[in-house]
Design a protein around this motif. Structure first.
Motif, PDB file in Angstrom:
ATOM      1  N   ASP A  75      -4.872 -31.237  11.352  1.00 42.68           N
ATOM      2  CA  ASP A  75      -5.930 -30.288  11.689  1.00 42.68           C
ATOM      3  C   ASP A  75      -5.551 -28.849  11.345  1.00 42.68           C
ATOM      4  O   ASP A  75      -6.322 -27.926  11.581  1.00 42.68           O
ATOM      5  N   LEU A  76      -4.338 -28.670  10.764  1.00 41.72           N
ATOM      6  CA  LEU A  76      -3.882 -27.332  10.417  1.00 41.72           C
ATOM      7  C   LEU A  76      -4.268 -26.948   8.992  1.00 41.72           C
ATOM      8  O   LEU A  76      -4.573 -25.788   8.722  1.00 41.72           O
ATOM      9  N   VAL A 102      -6.347 -23.707   8.149  1.00 44.55           N
ATOM     10  CA  VAL A 102      -7.650 -23.458   8.769  1.00 44.55           C
ATOM     11  C   VAL A 102      -7.527 -22.849  10.158  1.00 44.55           C
ATOM     12  O   VAL A 102      -8.551 -22.526  10.773  1.00 44.55           O
ATOM     13  N   ARG A 103      -6.305 -22.714  10.648  1.00 44.22           N
ATOM     14  CA  ARG A 103      -6.092 -22.090  11.955  1.00 44.22           C
ATOM     15  C   ARG A 103      -4.717 -21.444  11.963  1.00 44.22           C
ATOM     16  O   ARG A 103      -3.879 -21.722  11.088  1.00 44.22           O
ATOM     17  N   PRO A 104      -4.410 -20.602  12.917  1.00 42.30           N
ATOM     18  CA  PRO A 104      -3.093 -19.954  12.968  1.00 42.30           C
ATOM     19  C   PRO A 104      -1.970 -20.965  13.208  1.00 42.30           C
ATOM     20  O   PRO A 104      -2.157 -21.999  13.858  1.00 42.30           O
ATOM     21  N   GLU A 106       1.482 -22.441  14.798  1.00 42.30           N
ATOM     22  CA  GLU A 106       2.142 -22.445  16.100  1.00 42.30           C
ATOM     23  C   GLU A 106       3.512 -23.118  15.961  1.00 42.30           C
ATOM     24  O   GLU A 106       3.753 -23.872  15.010  1.00 42.30           O
ATOM     25  N   ASP A 109       3.655 -26.899  15.662  1.00 42.20           N
ATOM     26  CA  ASP A 109       3.209 -27.514  14.416  1.00 42.20           C
ATOM     27  C   ASP A 109       4.373 -27.998  13.564  1.00 42.20           C
ATOM     28  O   ASP A 109       4.181 -28.852  12.681  1.00 42.20           O
TER      29      ASP A 109
END
Length: 597
Positions: A75-76, A102-104, A106, A109
């Protein structure tokens, strides 16, 4: 399925498991053709005992970092098609897709990332036969990884890193973001033109290598003349801060800053240097840096591409006395025979233990003068020489020089002189090869311009010094003309019983010839005839080789030593002849050298 269902625990030792994994059929289909990735994938899900070694082998060699970045949560990141409109031929392997976040990012991850990263040991372009991940990263993904500093991204067990910007997939990930504490070998090829943010990222990469990769010992730079001045200076400054280096190479016609020699001169472990230095084209030979005597204490191999022979003089005099074992010099500008002879004298004085020497001149330049046989005599002082390659040097070779070479270099393995030039200044008769056959028992590659149109009388015996040369012989004849193929093959077989391969430079390809060029068509007819004759001579040599082999086997079966086509001696007699003839050979060599000087 557990390991107990396959074999008892006492048999499932790590050594046996590793042996099973490394004997998978070599049917490679992906990154490396020496590994069958489909079988490894199936093996990794069989049981826990086989999972770790199978995964280790799967991940130890990658074409880029993209497979590793794909271990981040699904999902990243996402993959979008790349826009290939308007790309030039330079982008023939341009990425077909782009990876974007698509996202910051972390910290969590990178959990699976840190599991697979220690398995990677090699990132190399040799794994590019069938690229399944021809993917790069978008500028936003680049920036996200560069700005993410909450954890240190590292490939802790990486040994080899090969960065080729001609192949964009290798430069698809921000390599400068990672750290490589156990990196040992780096091969870097610059792009033909600057890329986005290229200067900053390359400078950051080499700064990181200088600070964190303390085990880096081999650095190879390619195409560095296309680097911007600022980037080249940053790369050289980083190399100057790596005293642990053992090998430094700049290939693809590079230009190495002469001032850098002062920085690397004190490296205690530097054993091999391959660089190119421009002299006359820049500031002249007078600007060569003054190196302290006795520097490069560990240097054994030196390869130079330069237009100033005086710089080579200065460099070999600065190296520790008798330190060099291999020297290769390619001159891009013609030099006088006197200057080259002085260079040979300096080389013999400073490095008498040299074992391999390769000298190349721009033979296509009409200003190149022919070297006399006398100019080669200083090299006879290199008594440990195993290889001499001067194929592109026009030397007037004569029988006296060939005999002196055979007496001085009894252990020589490769002797190639004047076979790549367009016009031979002189030809060596076939009878001169008797000296090489008699004295050089380890010789297996011979390259001389031969006069094979005239065949001397057959030999009754070859005056061997010690045992005859029973190694496979490769003969390089260049564009030497040959007469009767059978007579030539028989004569050469008498001297070299294992002579089986002949290499000629005669070509008769009509594809590039102009129909109105009469000289070219005349050469074509001669080349085709000469090539056919040498091919026939080679076939005769292969047949005679089988006969000589049977003769040697019969002689050994009766406890004797085969000495030639008509001479067989006992082992004791052969040993006595060897002692006597070497004593005479040493005296004769000293007479030749005394007359030369």
């Amino acid at each position: 399925m557990s390991a107990k269902t396959i074999l008892p625990n006492k048999w499932m030792t790590p050594a046996i498991v590793a042996n099973i994994v490394h004997h998978i059929p070599l049917l490679g289909v992906a990154y490396d053709r020496n590994v069958d990735y489909k079988t490894l994938l199936a093996l990794s899900v069989t049981c826990r005992a086989l999972s770790k070694p199978a995964l280790d082998l799967m991940w130890q060699k990658l074409p880029s970092l993209i497979p590793l970045l794909r271990t981040l949560p699904c999902d990243l990141w996402t993959e979008v098609p790349a826009n290939l409109d308007g790309l030039t031929t330079w982008h023939y392997r341009a990425p077909r897709k782009h990876m974007d976040f698509v996202r910051p990012l972390e910290v969590s991850d990178f959990k699976r990332f840190r599991t697979y990263a220690p398995r990677i040991k090699h990132i190399s372009r040799t794994a590019l036969d069938d690229i399944p991940v021809n993917i790069s990263m978008t500028p936003g993904a680049y920036a996200a990884l560069e700005e993410f500093s909450l954890i240190s991204l590292s490939l802790p067990n990486l040994r080899t890193l090969e960065i080729d910007y001609y192949v964009r997939s290798l430069a698809a990930a921000p390599l400068h973001v990672f750290r490589y504490p156990k990196l040992r070998s780096l091969r870097f090829t610059a792009p033909p033109r600057s890329l986005d943010h290229f200067e900053q990222r390359i400078s950051s990469l080499f700064d990181g290598l200088r600070l964190t990769s303390r085990q880096l010992t081999h650095v190879h730079l390619g195409n560095d003349e296309h680097l911007p001045v600022v980037v080249r200076q940053a790369v050289m400054d980083a190399i100057g801060g790596m005293p642990q280096l053992k090998e430094l190479s700049c290939y693809d016609e590079p230009t190495f800053p002469p001032a850098m020699l002062c920085q690397i001169a004190r490296f205690p472990k530097l054993r091999s240097i391959s660089i190119g230095i421009r002299g006359r084209a820049t500031a002249g030979t007078a600007s060569f840096p003054e190196l302290p005597a006795g520097c490069f204490t560990a240097l054994k191999e030196l390869t130079l591409i330069t237009d100033a022979l005086a710089w080579v003089h200065s460099l070999i005099q600065s190296i520790k006395f008798d330190g060099l074992r291999f020297l290769s010099v390619r001159l891009t500008q013609p030099v006088s025979p006197t200057a080259l002879q002085e260079f040979f004298v300096t080389l013999c004085i400073c490095h008498p233990g040299l074992t391999r020497l390769d000298v190349a001149l721009p033979y296509e330049d009409p200003r190149v003068e022919t070297l006399s046989a006398h100019s080669m005599y200083p090299l006879l002082r290199l008594r440990r020489l195993l290889l001499l390659h001067m194929g592109s040097c026009p030397v007037a070779v004569d029988e006296t020089l060939v005999r002196a070479m055979s007496l001085a270099w009894r252990d020589i393995e490769e002797l190639i002189v004047t076979i790549e030039v367009d016009e031979y200044p002189s030809l060596v008769s076939l009878s001169a090869l008797v000296h090489l056959a008699a004295n050089c028992r380890k010789l297996h590659r011979i390259g001389l311009p031969l006069d094979a149109e005239k065949v001397p009388p057959r030999l009754l015996s070859v005056p061997y010094v010690g045992q005859p040369n029973e190694q496979k012989i490769d003969l390089f004849v260049g564009r030497s003309k040959v007469g009767c193929p059978l007579d030539v093959a028989a004569y050469l077989s008498d001297m070299f019983p294992n002579l089986r391969q002949v290499y000629t430079e005669w070509e008769y390809d009509v594809g590039y010839l102009d129909s109105d060029d009469e000289d070219a068509w005349e050469y074509l007819s001669v080349a085709e005839e000469q090539w056919r004759r040498w091919e026939e001579a080679e076939k005769f040599m292969q047949a005679l080789w089988r006969i000589r082999l049977q003769e040697r086997n019969d002689a050994r079966a009766h406890g004797r030593t085969f000495r030639g086509p008509h001479q067989v001696l006992s082992a004791q007699a052969a040993k006595e002849i060897e002692r006597q003839r070497w004593a005479v050979a040493e005296q004769e060599l000293e007479k030749i050298l005394s007359r030369a000087y």
